[in-house]
Design a protein around this motif. Sequence first.
Motif, mmCIF file in Angstrom:
data_model
loop_
_atom_site.group_PDB
_atom_site.id
_atom_site.type_symbol
_atom_site.label_atom_id
_atom_site.label_comp_id
_atom_site.label_asym_id
_atom_site.label_seq_id
_atom_site.Cartn_x
_atom_site.Cartn_y
_atom_site.Cartn_z
ATOM 1 N N ALA A 1 0.843 -1.195 0.000
ATOM 2 C CA ALA A 1 0.000 0.000 0.000
ATOM 3 C C ALA A 1 0.876 1.242 0.000
ATOM 4 C CB ALA A 1 -0.926 0.006 1.213
ATOM 5 N N SER A 2 0.373 2.302 -0.619
ATOM 6 C CA SER A 2 1.080 3.580 -0.619
ATOM 7 C C SER A 2 0.057 4.701 -0.754
ATOM 8 C CB SER A 2 2.098 3.646 -1.765
ATOM 9 O OG SER A 2 1.454 3.485 -3.021
ATOM 10 N N VAL A 3 0.395 5.854 -0.206
ATOM 11 C CA VAL A 3 -0.466 7.027 -0.312
ATOM 12 C C VAL A 3 -0.138 7.739 -1.627
ATOM 13 C CG1 VAL A 3 -1.128 9.210 0.734
ATOM 14 C CG2 VAL A 3 -0.603 7.256 2.184
ATOM 15 N N VAL A 4 -1.157 7.958 -2.462
ATOM 16 C CA VAL A 4 -0.958 8.525 -3.798
ATOM 17 C C VAL A 4 -1.694 9.855 -3.911
ATOM 18 C CG1 VAL A 4 -1.362 8.174 -6.267
ATOM 19 C CG2 VAL A 4 -0.701 6.234 -4.815
ATOM 20 N N ASP A 5 -1.003 10.884 -4.394
ATOM 21 C CA ASP A 5 -1.647 12.180 -4.632
ATOM 22 C C ASP A 5 -2.533 12.106 -5.874
ATOM 23 O OD1 ASP A 5 -0.452 13.365 -2.450
ATOM 24 O OD2 ASP A 5 1.218 14.216 -3.580
ATOM 25 N N VAL A 6 -3.786 12.481 -5.695
ATOM 26 C CA VAL A 6 -4.740 12.473 -6.811
ATOM 27 C C VAL A 6 -5.208 13.900 -7.064
ATOM 28 C CG1 VAL A 6 -6.934 11.600 -7.670
ATOM 29 C CG2 VAL A 6 -5.488 10.143 -6.240
ATOM 30 N N ASN A 7 -5.011 14.358 -8.290
ATOM 31 C CA ASN A 7 -5.431 15.711 -8.673
ATOM 32 C C ASN A 7 -6.849 15.627 -9.238
ATOM 33 O OD1 ASN A 7 -5.679 18.321 -9.464
ATOM 34 N ND2 ASN A 7 -3.963 18.332 -10.898
ATOM 35 N N TYR A 8 -7.813 16.035 -8.432
ATOM 36 C CA TYR A 8 -9.218 15.936 -8.832
ATOM 37 C C TYR A 8 -9.674 17.218 -9.534
ATOM 38 C CZ TYR A 8 -10.275 11.608 -6.318
ATOM 39 O OH TYR A 8 -10.339 10.296 -5.908
ATOM 40 N N ASN A 9 -10.292 17.042 -10.697
ATOM 41 C CA ASN A 9 -11.010 18.113 -11.372
ATOM 42 C C ASN A 9 -12.493 17.891 -11.130
ATOM 43 O OD1 ASN A 9 -8.763 19.387 -12.342
ATOM 44 N ND2 ASN A 9 -8.829 18.439 -14.364
ATOM 45 N N CYS A 10 -13.144 18.844 -10.466
ATOM 46 C CA CYS A 10 -14.536 18.673 -10.057
ATOM 47 C C CYS A 10 -15.453 19.597 -10.856
ATOM 48 C CB CYS A 10 -14.690 18.956 -8.563
ATOM 49 S SG CYS A 10 -13.687 17.878 -7.512
ATOM 50 N N GLN A 11 -16.490 19.016 -11.409
ATOM 51 C CA GLN A 11 -17.513 19.786 -12.095
ATOM 52 C C GLN A 11 -18.649 20.049 -11.108
ATOM 53 O OE1 GLN A 11 -16.983 21.014 -15.153
ATOM 54 N NE2 GLN A 11 -14.979 19.986 -15.058
ATOM 55 N N ALA B 1 -16.055 24.806 -12.576
ATOM 56 C CA ALA B 1 -15.005 23.809 -12.338
ATOM 57 C C ALA B 1 -14.134 24.199 -11.155
ATOM 58 C CB ALA B 1 -14.156 23.646 -13.586
ATOM 59 N N LYS B 2 -13.751 23.222 -10.363
ATOM 60 C CA LYS B 2 -12.810 23.416 -9.259
ATOM 61 C C LYS B 2 -11.835 22.255 -9.264
ATOM 62 C CE LYS B 2 -15.953 25.962 -6.174
ATOM 63 N NZ LYS B 2 -15.126 27.178 -6.133
ATOM 64 N N SER B 3 -10.666 22.466 -8.689
ATOM 65 C CA SER B 3 -9.675 21.389 -8.642
ATOM 66 C C SER B 3 -8.933 21.435 -7.314
ATOM 67 C CB SER B 3 -8.677 21.505 -9.801
ATOM 68 O OG SER B 3 -7.937 22.711 -9.714
ATOM 69 N N ALA B 4 -8.477 20.293 -6.898
ATOM 70 C CA ALA B 4 -7.717 20.180 -5.658
ATOM 71 C C ALA B 4 -6.991 18.844 -5.664
ATOM 72 C CB ALA B 4 -8.628 20.285 -4.442
ATOM 73 N N VAL B 5 -5.889 18.789 -4.909
ATOM 74 C CA VAL B 5 -5.102 17.558 -4.800
ATOM 75 C C VAL B 5 -5.313 16.966 -3.412
ATOM 76 C CG1 VAL B 5 -2.788 16.551 -4.814
ATOM 77 C CG2 VAL B 5 -3.370 18.372 -6.435
ATOM 78 N N SER B 6 -5.608 15.681 -3.380
ATOM 79 C CA SER B 6 -5.746 15.002 -2.096
ATOM 80 C C SER B 6 -4.964 13.696 -2.113
ATOM 81 C CB SER B 6 -7.215 14.695 -1.785
ATOM 82 O OG SER B 6 -7.324 13.953 -0.578
ATOM 83 N N PRO B 7 -4.146 13.448 -1.099
ATOM 84 C CA PRO B 7 -3.522 12.130 -0.970
ATOM 85 C C PRO B 7 -4.594 11.082 -0.682
ATOM 86 C CG PRO B 7 -2.360 13.780 0.346
ATOM 87 C CD PRO B 7 -3.663 14.393 -0.066
ATOM 88 N N ILE B 8 -4.521 9.968 -1.401
ATOM 89 C CA ILE B 8 -5.515 8.900 -1.259
ATOM 90 C C ILE B 8 -4.840 7.636 -0.732
ATOM 91 C CG2 ILE B 8 -7.175 7.418 -2.453
ATOM 92 C CD1 ILE B 8 -8.068 10.298 -2.309
ATOM 93 N N ASP B 9 -5.475 7.056 0.274
ATOM 94 C CA ASP B 9 -4.990 5.809 0.863
ATOM 95 C C ASP B 9 -6.095 4.762 0.726
ATOM 96 O OD1 ASP B 9 -3.590 3.929 2.312
ATOM 97 O OD2 ASP B 9 -4.213 4.709 4.262
ATOM 98 N N ILE B 10 -5.749 3.575 0.233
ATOM 99 C CA ILE B 10 -6.720 2.489 0.082
ATOM 100 C C ILE B 10 -6.212 1.271 0.846
ATOM 101 C CG2 ILE B 10 -7.909 0.942 -1.520
ATOM 102 C CD1 ILE B 10 -7.701 3.089 -3.647
ATOM 103 N N ASN C 1 -4.438 13.438 -13.291
ATOM 104 C CA ASN C 1 -2.988 13.201 -13.322
ATOM 105 C C ASN C 1 -2.623 11.738 -13.481
ATOM 106 O OD1 ASN C 1 -3.997 12.610 -10.764
ATOM 107 N ND2 ASN C 1 -2.033 13.001 -9.748
ATOM 108 N N SER C 2 -3.577 10.898 -13.923
ATOM 109 C CA SER C 2 -3.321 9.455 -14.095
ATOM 110 C C SER C 2 -2.586 8.881 -12.884
ATOM 111 C CB SER C 2 -2.494 9.204 -15.365
ATOM 112 O OG SER C 2 -3.182 9.646 -16.502
ATOM 113 N N PRO C 3 -3.212 8.911 -11.722
ATOM 114 C CA PRO C 3 -2.524 8.446 -10.505
ATOM 115 C C PRO C 3 -2.214 6.964 -10.558
ATOM 116 C CG PRO C 3 -4.871 8.684 -10.096
ATOM 117 C CD PRO C 3 -4.617 9.258 -11.464
ATOM 118 N N GLY C 4 -1.172 6.581 -9.835
ATOM 119 C CA GLY C 4 -0.832 5.166 -9.735
ATOM 120 C C GLY C 4 -1.691 4.485 -8.692
#
Length: 225
Positions: free
Chosen positions: A29-39, A44-53, A156-159
């Motif tokens: 597991a790893s924490v991945v930064d996801v750049n979200y574009n929100c409609q 439009a708004k955008s923000a980056v959030s680290p995602i953990d699964i 950002n095509s997150p991993g």
Amino acid sequence: MSYQKRTALALAAAVAGSVVLITAPAAQASVVDVNYNCQTPIGAKSAVSPIDIKAVKSGSSYNVTMTFQKGVSSSPVALGAGAMNPSAVINLGGADKGTVAVKGPANSAEIPANTPIKISDLSGTYVPKANGKVTFTAGVLTIKALGTTTTCTASNSPGPSLELDVAGAAGSGGTGGDSGGTPAPAALPKTGPLDSAVALGTLGGTVVLVGAAGVLWLTRRGRRA
């Protein structure tokens, strides 16, 4: 070297091999930064959030939890407690394909206007349909509030946030969905005097189960030989 000594060494090797298999890591597991574009309803708004699964095995399935470490959108008006309901999909890759739907509870406290909306932990169930390494990557996020729907996609095509080594349902194939047919029966080990140690080394778990009875059988057989 006597027959009994050779057999004892085979037993020790089989047990050691079983321990290695049990303790091998099954997930990364790893924490991945996801750049979200929100409609949103106001543009439009955008923000980056680290995602953990994370995934915890429960019987033949896994309980999956998706965690957002930062807010990803905002509202021009305050959202009262219970006004916002989040959900998302997690994209599967590797040995298995498809998505896992996850959702979370409504906000428990008021979210002030024009402040990042903190998404609660989203959870769902994953049922493997294949055998092998499966990746879990953040997909589309949906926020419903005050009768409106905001859709956020990763730009950002997150991993993957998680790679899990899974085993699918009985009869499933290696890289696809469910496959029919009855699994072929396991080959029976040879039972000749020279093949006993090999058979025992292959069935390490069985050696542990037979315990003293198995050792007694081997000793008597060795004496007869």
